[in-house]
Scaffold this motif. Sequence first.
Motif, mmCIF file in Angstrom:
data_model
loop_
_atom_site.group_PDB
_atom_site.id
_atom_site.type_symbol
_atom_site.label_atom_id
_atom_site.label_comp_id
_atom_site.label_asym_id
_atom_site.label_seq_id
_atom_site.Cartn_x
_atom_site.Cartn_y
_atom_site.Cartn_z
ATOM 1 N N ASP A 56 5.223 -12.007 5.405
ATOM 2 C CA ASP A 56 4.027 -11.212 5.097
ATOM 3 C C ASP A 56 3.672 -10.215 6.197
ATOM 4 O OD1 ASP A 56 3.759 -12.559 2.719
ATOM 5 O OD2 ASP A 56 2.367 -14.056 3.530
ATOM 6 N N LEU A 57 4.340 -10.278 7.349
ATOM 7 C CA LEU A 57 4.023 -9.358 8.437
ATOM 8 C C LEU A 57 4.529 -7.960 8.103
ATOM 9 C CD1 LEU A 57 4.925 -11.520 11.551
ATOM 10 C CD2 LEU A 57 2.664 -11.103 10.586
ATOM 11 N N LYS A 58 3.605 -7.003 8.139
ATOM 12 C CA LYS A 58 3.983 -5.629 7.831
ATOM 13 C C LYS A 58 2.951 -4.674 8.397
ATOM 14 C CE LYS A 58 2.046 -6.248 3.250
ATOM 15 N NZ LYS A 58 2.373 -6.376 1.852
ATOM 16 N N LEU A 60 1.010 -1.559 7.313
ATOM 17 C CA LEU A 60 0.640 -0.843 6.094
ATOM 18 C C LEU A 60 0.416 0.633 6.402
ATOM 19 C CD1 LEU A 60 0.060 -1.284 3.090
ATOM 20 C CD2 LEU A 60 -2.345 -1.602 3.694
ATOM 21 N N LEU A 61 1.202 1.491 5.769
ATOM 22 C CA LEU A 61 1.068 2.934 5.960
ATOM 23 C C LEU A 61 0.174 3.555 4.891
ATOM 24 C CD1 LEU A 61 4.787 3.794 6.808
ATOM 25 C CD2 LEU A 61 2.904 3.393 8.404
ATOM 26 N N LYS A 62 0.289 3.052 3.673
ATOM 27 C CA LYS A 62 -0.528 3.574 2.580
ATOM 28 C C LYS A 62 -0.751 2.444 1.584
ATOM 29 C CE LYS A 62 -0.581 7.010 -1.096
ATOM 30 N NZ LYS A 62 0.213 7.969 -1.844
ATOM 31 N N GLU A 63 -2.010 2.217 1.254
ATOM 32 C CA GLU A 63 -2.324 1.162 0.290
ATOM 33 C C GLU A 63 -1.908 1.576 -1.113
ATOM 34 O OE1 GLU A 63 -5.916 -1.061 0.207
ATOM 35 O OE2 GLU A 63 -6.368 -0.523 2.283
ATOM 36 N N GLY A 64 -1.541 0.600 -1.883
ATOM 37 C CA GLY A 64 -1.199 0.861 -3.269
ATOM 38 C C GLY A 64 -2.449 0.802 -4.138
ATOM 39 N N SER A 65 -2.302 1.234 -5.363
ATOM 40 C CA SER A 65 -3.439 1.171 -6.293
ATOM 41 C C SER A 65 -2.923 0.781 -7.669
ATOM 42 C CB SER A 65 -4.164 2.519 -6.350
ATOM 43 O OG SER A 65 -3.310 3.525 -6.836
ATOM 44 N N GLU A 66 -3.798 0.142 -8.419
ATOM 45 C CA GLU A 66 -3.427 -0.257 -9.772
ATOM 46 C C GLU A 66 -3.599 0.927 -10.717
ATOM 47 O OE1 GLU A 66 -5.257 -3.823 -11.184
ATOM 48 O OE2 GLU A 66 -5.077 -4.786 -9.232
ATOM 49 N N VAL A 79 0.369 2.985 -8.110
ATOM 50 C CA VAL A 79 1.074 3.438 -6.909
ATOM 51 C C VAL A 79 1.329 2.213 -6.054
ATOM 52 C CG1 VAL A 79 0.935 4.878 -4.855
ATOM 53 C CG2 VAL A 79 -0.083 5.674 -6.999
ATOM 54 N N SER A 80 2.584 1.975 -5.716
ATOM 55 C CA SER A 80 2.878 0.825 -4.869
ATOM 56 C C SER A 80 2.615 1.183 -3.412
ATOM 57 C CB SER A 80 4.312 0.353 -5.064
ATOM 58 O OG SER A 80 5.192 1.427 -5.022
ATOM 59 N N GLU A 81 2.336 0.135 -2.624
ATOM 60 C CA GLU A 81 2.007 0.371 -1.223
ATOM 61 C C GLU A 81 3.232 0.814 -0.445
ATOM 62 O OE1 GLU A 81 0.519 -3.313 0.316
ATOM 63 O OE2 GLU A 81 2.519 -4.082 0.733
ATOM 64 N N VAL A 82 2.976 1.517 0.637
ATOM 65 C CA VAL A 82 4.029 1.948 1.554
ATOM 66 C C VAL A 82 3.795 1.185 2.847
ATOM 67 C CG1 VAL A 82 5.045 3.884 2.774
ATOM 68 C CG2 VAL A 82 4.101 4.225 0.484
ATOM 69 N N ALA A 83 4.787 0.376 3.245
ATOM 70 C CA ALA A 83 4.616 -0.455 4.431
ATOM 71 C C ALA A 83 5.948 -0.650 5.136
ATOM 72 C CB ALA A 83 4.032 -1.804 4.043
ATOM 73 N N ILE A 84 5.865 -0.884 6.431
ATOM 74 C CA ILE A 84 7.039 -1.263 7.224
ATOM 75 C C ILE A 84 6.993 -2.781 7.342
ATOM 76 C CG2 ILE A 84 8.162 -1.103 9.469
ATOM 77 C CD1 ILE A 84 6.854 1.683 9.749
ATOM 78 N N SER A 85 7.922 -3.456 6.698
ATOM 79 C CA SER A 85 7.934 -4.926 6.647
ATOM 80 C C SER A 85 8.729 -5.478 7.824
ATOM 81 C CB SER A 85 8.523 -5.399 5.320
ATOM 82 O OG SER A 85 7.762 -4.915 4.243
ATOM 83 N N TYR A 86 8.127 -5.477 8.995
ATOM 84 C CA TYR A 86 8.839 -5.940 10.185
ATOM 85 C C TYR A 86 9.025 -7.456 10.183
ATOM 86 C CZ TYR A 86 4.209 -6.908 12.189
ATOM 87 O OH TYR A 86 2.950 -7.372 12.418
ATOM 88 N N GLY A 87 8.223 -8.193 9.453
ATOM 89 C CA GLY A 87 8.407 -9.651 9.355
ATOM 90 C C GLY A 87 9.707 -9.997 8.643
ATOM 91 N N LEU A 88 10.010 -9.283 7.558
ATOM 92 C CA LEU A 88 11.288 -9.489 6.863
ATOM 93 C C LEU A 88 12.450 -9.092 7.757
ATOM 94 C CD1 LEU A 88 10.346 -8.196 3.304
ATOM 95 C CD2 LEU A 88 10.656 -10.563 4.035
#
Length: 145
Positions: A56-58, A60-66, A79-88
């Motif tokens: 779950d560590l990431k 978040l660059l841009k939140e998504g919206s329904e 719109v799906s969120e834009v995130a760097i998932s550094y935990g993965l």
Amino acid sequence: MKLLKEFKAFIMKGNVLDLAVAVIIATAFKAIVTSFVKDVLMPPIGMLLGGVDFADLKLLLKEGSEAVMNGDQVVTPAVSEVAISYGLWINTMIDFVIIAFAIFIIIKAYNKTQKKEEEAPAPPPAPSTEEVLLTEIRDILKEKK
């Protein structure tokens, strides 16, 4: 038909079959290591760090919206969120280190067996027929003295 025969000869070579077996085993081994990291190793580490789930560590660059709907009509698409998932990424790096270490141990053990085979002295060559005949002549001459 000649192309088919050449392909069959290529496939039946030992190197290709060995490679195919290695790829299948490596895929299964990767699944085992991934499960070990995700299901066994990371939960206690996350618990020690305050209940953090590394997946779950990431950042978040841009939140998504329904999606906004008006009945069956889509007014605004989701719109799906834009995130760097550094935990993965951390999980993947741990997978890599464990797999690389396991391969290192396997190669090290293989190289050790190869050295033992190389270090074993070769048996002395059998004497040539000339040497055998000369030895028989020498022995006969010794008996006559």
